[in-house]
Design an enzyme around this catalytic site. Structure first.
Site, short mmCIF file in Angstrom:
data_model
loop_
_atom_site.label_atom_id
_atom_site.label_comp_id
_atom_site.label_asym_id
_atom_site.label_seq_id
_atom_site.Cartn_x
_atom_site.Cartn_y
_atom_site.Cartn_z
N SER A 18 -5.30 0.06 -3.04
CA SER A 18 -4.98 1.02 -4.42
C SER A 18 -4.54 -0.24 -5.19
O SER A 18 -4.32 -1.46 -4.70
CB SER A 18 -3.78 1.99 -4.19
N TYR A 28 4.67 3.98 -1.42
CA TYR A 28 3.06 3.85 -1.73
C TYR A 28 2.95 2.36 -2.00
O TYR A 28 1.86 1.69 -1.30
CB TYR A 28 2.70 4.50 -2.84
#
Ligand SMILES: NC(=O)c1ccc[n+]([C@@H]2O[C@H](COP(=O)([O-])OP(=O)(O)OC[C@H]3O[C@@H](n4cnc5c(N)ncnc54)[C@H](O)[C@@H]3O)[C@@H](O)[C@H]2O)c1
Length: 261
Positions: free
Chosen positions: A151, A166
């Site tokens: 990401s 995350y």
């Protein structure tokens, strides 16, 4: 006479077999359907077995070949079993897309250890175990391609909202990609990653319901918008195909310019 070079042939995956995790929706679904449309047989795996079956059926309806498997990537034993089954079904696995992922947006001071361990298992340990298991087959075949779904948050510290589990796991996936690329490069297995920006999937549904947050994200993005899942397809196909035959250890940002500024 030498055959004429056609770059589009390099994107074909005829005869290849692929396994995609978290393929029941969003980016994983697009990865599975894209690889199938390029000619690969696909093991469509997801914790939601019904969703995986819907995607496998979508592929078959379009003339492709796909088998659905229920797979919770937090369960190491289950990963081993599904890799075995997929390999037995197809006789090979040439492509692995480590896509399954989760997020929890909680301030770090309140972040439960239990949630930390859950994110670590789903976002990071799963990629290690699946790559190890599929990688053995790839190394034996002398060829393979692995794509990890990181990401933009694996390449930066976030900044807009707290989500330490995350950011940590997506960042670790980047260096996991580099480390494995170095280890297996000479043995024919290429390992790359993609780093998408905010994509219109279930994962960002809550965020997209927050008008102020959407504006912040759009203002922070040079291209001024979220990505559609279909805009991730080309990068995945490129890294999974011979079109990228000299590319390994790379992290491809698909981010509307997010990491450029
Ligand atoms: N959507 C975004 O903005 C965005 C941006 C960058 C990276 N990503 C990454 O892309 C990947 C896919 O996310 P998405 O946006 O398509 O989300 P999504 O919620 O649309 O799809 C995720 C899929 O993974 C499955 N899944 C969840 N937990 C699982 C588990 N333990 N085992 C197996 N499958 C599981 C879900 O059932 C679902 O089908 C994730 O790794 C995510 O971190 C998403």
């Amino acid at each position: 006479m030498a055959e004429r070079f056609n770059v589009f042939d390099l994107f074909r995956l005829d005869g290849d077999a692929a396994m995609v995790t978290g393929a029941g929706s969003g980016i994983g679904r697009i990865a599975a359907t894209t690889l199938a449309s390029a000619g690969a047989k696909v093991a469509v795996t997801d914790i939601d077995g019904e969703a995986a079956e819907v995607v496998a059926e979508e592929i078959r309806q379009a003339g492709g070949e796909a088998t659905a498997f229920t797979l919770d990537v937090a369960d190491e034993t289950a990963i081993v079993a599904v890799v075995d089954k997929a390999h037995a079904a197809f006789g090979r696995i040439d492509i692995l897309v480590n896509n399954a992922g989760m997020t929890r947006r909680i301030p770090t001071e309140d972040f439960p250890s239990e949630t930390w361990h859950e994110i670590l298992a789903v976002n990071l340990t799963s990629a290690f175990v699946a790559s190890r298991e599929v990688g053995r087959h790839m190394l034996a075949a002398g060829e393979g391609r692995i794509v990890n779904v990181s990401s933009i948050m694996g390449m930066s510290g976030g900044g807009l909202f707290p989500s330490i589990g995350y950011y940590s796991t997506k960042g670790a996936l980047v260096n996991f990609t580099r480390g494995l690329a170095g280890e297996w490069g000479a043995r024919g297995v290429r390992v790359n990653a993609i780093a998408p920006t905010f994509v219109r999937t279930k994962l960002t549904e809550n965020l997209r319901g927050n008008r102020e947050m959407v504006e912040k994200i759009e203002n922070r993005t040079p291209m001024g918008r979220f990505a559609e899942p279909e805009e991730i397809a080309g990068g995945i196909l490129y890294l999974c195909s011979r079109a990228s035959s000299m590319v390994t250890g790379h992290v491809l940002a698909i981010d509307g310019g997010w990491l450029a500024v």
